[in-house]
Write a protein that holds these residues in place. Structure first.
Motif, PDB file in Angstrom:
ATOM      1  N   TRP A  55      60.751 -45.794 -17.626  1.00 39.54           N
ATOM      2  CA  TRP A  55      62.019 -45.058 -17.619  1.00 39.54           C
ATOM      3  C   TRP A  55      61.761 -43.588 -17.325  1.00 39.54           C
ATOM      4  CZ3 TRP A  55      63.763 -40.791 -20.081  1.00 39.54           C
ATOM      5  CH2 TRP A  55      65.109 -40.484 -19.923  1.00 39.54           C
ATOM      6  N   TRP A  56      60.781 -42.995 -18.018  1.00 39.18           N
ATOM      7  CA  TRP A  56      60.455 -41.582 -17.814  1.00 39.18           C
ATOM      8  C   TRP A  56      60.079 -41.332 -16.353  1.00 39.18           C
ATOM      9  CZ3 TRP A  56      60.889 -36.940 -19.987  1.00 39.18           C
ATOM     10  CH2 TRP A  56      60.107 -35.897 -19.500  1.00 39.18           C
ATOM     11  N   ASN A  59      63.157 -41.352 -14.118  1.00 37.09           N
ATOM     12  CA  ASN A  59      64.239 -40.406 -14.401  1.00 37.09           C
ATOM     13  C   ASN A  59      63.826 -38.949 -14.518  1.00 37.09           C
ATOM     14  OD1 ASN A  59      66.795 -42.104 -14.904  1.00 37.09           O
ATOM     15  ND2 ASN A  59      65.165 -43.205 -15.953  1.00 37.09           N
ATOM     16  N   THR A  86      62.757 -31.819 -14.507  1.00 33.74           N
ATOM     17  CA  THR A  86      64.167 -32.025 -14.187  1.00 33.74           C
ATOM     18  C   THR A  86      64.536 -33.453 -14.560  1.00 33.74           C
ATOM     19  OG1 THR A  86      64.101 -30.451 -12.344  1.00 33.74           O
ATOM     20  CG2 THR A  86      65.914 -32.053 -12.356  1.00 33.74           C
ATOM     21  N   ILE A  87      65.567 -33.580 -15.411  1.00 32.71           N
ATOM     22  CA  ILE A  87      66.097 -34.881 -15.814  1.00 32.71           C
ATOM     23  C   ILE A  87      67.603 -34.841 -15.600  1.00 32.71           C
ATOM     24  CG2 ILE A  87      66.386 -36.534 -17.702  1.00 32.71           C
ATOM     25  CD1 ILE A  87      63.868 -35.398 -18.981  1.00 32.71           C
ATOM     26  N   ASP A  88      68.121 -35.855 -14.942  1.00 35.41           N
ATOM     27  CA  ASP A  88      69.555 -35.934 -14.651  1.00 35.41           C
ATOM     28  C   ASP A  88      70.065 -34.664 -13.972  1.00 35.41           C
ATOM     29  OD1 ASP A  88      69.699 -38.479 -15.787  1.00 35.41           O
ATOM     30  OD2 ASP A  88      70.083 -37.659 -17.787  1.00 35.41           O
ATOM     31  N   GLY A  89      69.267 -34.106 -13.060  1.00 33.59           N
ATOM     32  CA  GLY A  89      69.675 -32.934 -12.305  1.00 33.59           C
ATOM     33  C   GLY A  89      69.570 -31.626 -13.064  1.00 33.59           C
ATOM     34  N   GLU A  90      69.102 -31.662 -14.298  1.00 36.50           N
ATOM     35  CA  GLU A  90      69.015 -30.456 -15.119  1.00 36.50           C
ATOM     36  C   GLU A  90      67.546 -30.095 -15.348  1.00 36.50           C
ATOM     37  OE1 GLU A  90      70.626 -29.240 -19.475  1.00 36.50           O
ATOM     38  OE2 GLU A  90      71.941 -30.466 -18.220  1.00 36.50           O
TER      39      GLU A  90
END
Length: 117
Positions: A55-56, A59, A86-90
């Protein structure tokens, strides 16, 4: 193998992103704990931990990372981690400590604590 050497080898493998090498230190019934309420806050067993890592990898985009340690005491060792990710665009700067408990020459538990930003 003495825990001092094991901790050093494990930490080096993590720093060099050699998954096969650091995963060899996991006990089959390893428990991984995160300080949140998400679905990955507690995973048990090698297969679930592999799923957590998958998952990491799917994502998170890690721009840079740094490890510091290990710091050994008895049957435990700690490693400081810093990541630009950067995770989920952040994009954020993450700091965490991994506390690893060793039993019978394998990591039986990993517990992560996050720093305040």
């Amino acid at each position: 193998m003495a825990i001092d050497q094991m901790a050093k080898d494990f930490t080096q493998a993590v720093a060099e992103e050699r998954a096969d090498d650091y995963q060899a230190y996991w006990a089959d019934d390893i428990v991984s704990l995160e300080p949140n309420d998400g679905p990955m806050s507690r995973v048990e067993g090698r297969e679930q931990l592999l799923q957590k890592h998958a998952w990491w990898n799917e994502n998170a985009e890690v721009h840079s990372s740094n490890t510091d340690g290990p710091y050994v005491f008895g049957d435990q060792f700690a490693v400081n981690y810093e990541m630009d990710v950067t995770i989920d665009g952040e994009r954020s700067q993450m700091k965490e400590v991994g506390l690893y408990t060793v039993k019978d020459g394998k990591i039986a538990e990993e517990r992560f604590m996050y720093g305040q930003q």
